[in-house]
Design a protein around this motif. Structure first.
Motif, PDB file in Angstrom:
ATOM      1  N   MET A  18     -50.765  23.183 -30.020  1.00 55.90           N
ATOM      2  CA  MET A  18     -50.674  23.984 -28.687  1.00 55.90           C
ATOM      3  C   MET A  18     -49.330  24.020 -28.040  1.00 55.90           C
ATOM      4  O   MET A  18     -48.570  23.069 -28.240  1.00 55.90           O
ATOM      5  N   SER A  19     -49.054  25.115 -27.686  1.00 60.62           N
ATOM      6  CA  SER A  19     -47.425  25.522 -27.197  1.00 60.62           C
ATOM      7  C   SER A  19     -47.630  25.130 -25.725  1.00 60.62           C
ATOM      8  O   SER A  19     -48.588  25.506 -24.970  1.00 60.62           O
ATOM      9  N   PHE A  20     -46.390  24.554 -25.153  1.00 61.97           N
ATOM     10  CA  PHE A  20     -46.522  24.240 -23.851  1.00 61.97           C
ATOM     11  C   PHE A  20     -46.428  25.547 -22.814  1.00 61.97           C
ATOM     12  O   PHE A  20     -46.872  25.576 -21.794  1.00 61.97           O
ATOM     13  N   GLU A  21     -45.983  26.723 -23.431  1.00 67.39           N
ATOM     14  CA  GLU A  21     -46.021  27.874 -22.805  1.00 67.39           C
ATOM     15  C   GLU A  21     -47.534  28.365 -22.437  1.00 67.39           C
ATOM     16  O   GLU A  21     -47.423  29.325 -21.389  1.00 67.39           O
ATOM     17  N   THR A  22     -48.363  27.913 -23.101  1.00 65.89           N
ATOM     18  CA  THR A  22     -49.768  28.367 -22.919  1.00 65.89           C
ATOM     19  C   THR A  22     -50.469  27.409 -21.743  1.00 65.89           C
ATOM     20  O   THR A  22     -51.336  27.950 -21.336  1.00 65.89           O
ATOM     21  N   LEU A  23     -49.716  26.409 -21.393  1.00 66.43           N
ATOM     22  CA  LEU A  23     -50.370  25.260 -20.266  1.00 66.43           C
ATOM     23  C   LEU A  23     -50.564  25.981 -19.014  1.00 66.43           C
ATOM     24  O   LEU A  23     -48.983  26.287 -18.447  1.00 66.43           O
ATOM     25  N   HIS A  24     -51.276  26.033 -18.366  1.00 69.59           N
ATOM     26  CA  HIS A  24     -51.581  26.492 -16.846  1.00 69.59           C
ATOM     27  C   HIS A  24     -50.619  25.717 -16.071  1.00 69.59           C
ATOM     28  O   HIS A  24     -49.875  26.163 -15.213  1.00 69.59           O
ATOM     29  N   ALA A  26     -45.950  24.668 -12.533  1.00 70.36           N
ATOM     30  CA  ALA A  26     -44.752  23.905 -12.468  1.00 70.36           C
ATOM     31  C   ALA A  26     -43.515  24.946 -12.399  1.00 70.36           C
ATOM     32  O   ALA A  26     -42.531  24.827 -11.498  1.00 70.36           O
ATOM     33  N   CYS A  27     -43.531  25.842 -13.400  1.00 70.05           N
ATOM     34  CA  CYS A  27     -42.337  26.849 -13.390  1.00 70.05           C
ATOM     35  C   CYS A  27     -42.050  27.572 -12.136  1.00 70.05           C
ATOM     36  O   CYS A  27     -41.121  27.936 -11.661  1.00 70.05           O
ATOM     37  N   ASN A  28     -43.318  28.270 -11.804  1.00 71.20           N
ATOM     38  CA  ASN A  28     -43.319  28.966 -10.547  1.00 71.20           C
ATOM     39  C   ASN A  28     -42.962  28.113  -9.555  1.00 71.20           C
ATOM     40  O   ASN A  28     -42.186  28.790  -8.457  1.00 71.20           O
ATOM     41  N   SER A  57     -37.310  19.460 -13.134  1.00 70.86           N
ATOM     42  CA  SER A  57     -37.779  18.470 -14.081  1.00 70.86           C
ATOM     43  C   SER A  57     -39.421  18.322 -14.456  1.00 70.86           C
ATOM     44  O   SER A  57     -39.618  18.111 -15.505  1.00 70.86           O
ATOM     45  N   ILE A  58     -40.017  18.806 -13.556  1.00 71.85           N
ATOM     46  CA  ILE A  58     -41.643  18.858 -13.907  1.00 71.85           C
ATOM     47  C   ILE A  58     -41.916  19.726 -14.944  1.00 71.85           C
ATOM     48  O   ILE A  58     -42.436  19.112 -16.070  1.00 71.85           O
ATOM     49  N   PRO A  59     -41.595  20.936 -15.078  1.00 70.63           N
ATOM     50  CA  PRO A  59     -41.893  21.740 -16.057  1.00 70.63           C
ATOM     51  C   PRO A  59     -41.169  21.466 -17.278  1.00 70.63           C
ATOM     52  O   PRO A  59     -41.384  21.509 -18.763  1.00 70.63           O
ATOM     53  N   SER A  60     -40.024  20.903 -17.363  1.00 73.24           N
ATOM     54  CA  SER A  60     -39.036  20.536 -18.243  1.00 73.24           C
ATOM     55  C   SER A  60     -39.545  19.350 -19.251  1.00 73.24           C
ATOM     56  O   SER A  60     -39.599  19.391 -20.392  1.00 73.24           O
TER      57      SER A  60
END
Length: 113
Positions: free
Chosen positions: A1-7, A12-14, A41-44
């Motif tokens: 699973m890629s992190f980019e697909t995680l809700h 967190a990015c938004n 730091s959260i999404p990173s």
């Protein structure tokens, strides 16, 4: 699973983007730097954990992300008390962080012990 697909990563990015936009003109550079860094730091950390080679490392970085969420919540509450964040916005961001934290906890549980 890629992190980019995680809700959770997307949320967190938004939130991080909202922080950067809100504090773009903040004159308190120390506060601005600290709150935007903890938000970033959260999404990173979620991303880094998902790119690590072991479940143990993935879990460790998810704990870091959860810790950054607590750090950010603290900074939002202080920012509200000193007048940098409107109470309604602080409440909105705190609710977002509560939801993000729950999603991170679920990911940590899925990693097992």
């Amino acid at each position: 699973m890629s992190f980019e697909t995680l809700h959770v990563w997307k949320k967190a990015c938004n939130l991080s983007c909202e922080l950067y936009q809100h504090f773009a003109n903040c004159r308190d550079l120390g506060f601005k730097d600290q709150i935007t860094r903890s938000g970033l730091s959260i999404p990173s950390n979620i991303a880094e954990g998902f790119e690590r080679g072991s479940v143990k490392e993935k879990r460790k970085f998810l704990f870091y992300a959860r810790g950054s969420a607590a750090e950010l919540r603290t900074q939002i509450l202080i920012g509200c008390q000193v007048g940098f964040v409107e109470p309604s916005l602080a409440e909105k961001w705190s609710a977002e962080l509560f939801y993000i934290k729950k999603m991170i906890n679920t990911l940590i549980q899925q990693c097992g012990d």
